[in-house]
Design an enzyme around this catalytic site. Sequence first.
Site, PDB file in Angstrom:
ATOM      1  N   SER A  12       0.796  -1.230   0.000  1.00 15.22           N
ATOM      2  CA  SER A  12       0.000   0.000   0.000  1.00 15.22           C
ATOM      3  C   SER A  12       0.824   1.274   0.000  1.00 15.22           C
ATOM      4  O   SER A  12       0.307   2.341  -0.315  1.00 15.22           O
ATOM      5  CB  SER A  12      -0.944   0.014   1.206  1.00 15.22           C
ATOM      6  OG  SER A  12      -0.232   0.211   2.410  1.00 15.22           O
ATOM      7  N   LYS A  49       0.752   5.011   6.800  1.00 15.80           N
ATOM      8  CA  LYS A  49       0.248   5.811   5.679  1.00 15.80           C
ATOM      9  C   LYS A  49       0.951   7.164   5.686  1.00 15.80           C
ATOM     10  O   LYS A  49       1.681   7.511   6.609  1.00 15.80           O
ATOM     11  CB  LYS A  49      -1.267   6.037   5.792  1.00 15.80           C
ATOM     12  CG  LYS A  49      -2.112   4.773   5.916  1.00 15.80           C
ATOM     13  CD  LYS A  49      -2.117   3.938   4.657  1.00 15.80           C
ATOM     14  CE  LYS A  49      -2.941   2.672   4.842  1.00 15.80           C
ATOM     15  NZ  LYS A  49      -2.783   1.755   3.681  1.00 15.80           N
TER      16      LYS A  49
END
Length: 289
Positions: free
Chosen positions: A72, A142
Amino acid sequence: MTSGSGSEVPGAPGGAGGQQPGDGHGPEEASPESKKRRSLGKELLIIIGIALVLALLVKMFLLQAFSIPSDSMQNTLQQGDRVLVDKLTPWFGSKPGRGEVIVFHDPDKWLAGQPVPNPNPVQKALSWIGLMPSAEEEDLIKRVIGVGGDTVECNGPGPLLVNGKALKEPYVYPGDTPCSFDDLGGQFKVKVPKGYLWVMGDNRQNSRDSRYNQFDKNHGMVPVDNVVGRAIVIAWPLSHWTTLPVPDTFDQRLNTRSTALPVTPQGPAVAGAMAFAPWRRRRTPLIAT
């Protein structure tokens, strides 16, 4: 005349009551070799104890290592990379800033359905002090796109807008568009509340981030209190070693009041990372879907 019943030992110095070492009638004195072995054993135990305490203190207050198991955050982070996370600067009042890569606790079942191993008590103890990977921590990694007060927006393929200003995002995975074409959250306009963050993965078409959790209790936002720290360096493998600075695009004036974007000082943390990178080979696994 001497009295007694064989209490004397012939040839013993001093007459009555004299005993020779090793005759079975009294305690033997430890040899120098035996004393040396016991001394080395005690020193070893002390060294191990100090090392465990230092490892625990480092993990709790300074740096913690995490393993990247998903795609990701490509191409910034690859599967199998080990990152060191700075846990020190928040102690001085620093808050996560735009552009930083952060590790945070699952805000509201973002990792629902992910298999979680059941470690035994020994594994739990070693994980607690940071000497073995933890199987129970549910953390994600993230990039911070918006902080409290920001408006973040995606229209069409992009670019991504923060307070109406377009971001130039060279870190986005090659072939991906900054914004996704889908009805699940790829097109959006949100206002980030104070005390929260809007986060996105660099692999925009393969990241379950704030966009796809807008129906949770935080509307896809990450509470600042959930942040573990900022990832500051890729420590392993050595061929991937690099720091993780804030990209230049976040240096532009993105605040609604046109004030310069603050950048968190990371000098002490990077210095600590350099010192501990070779040492912390054992990592905490990180779910980064």
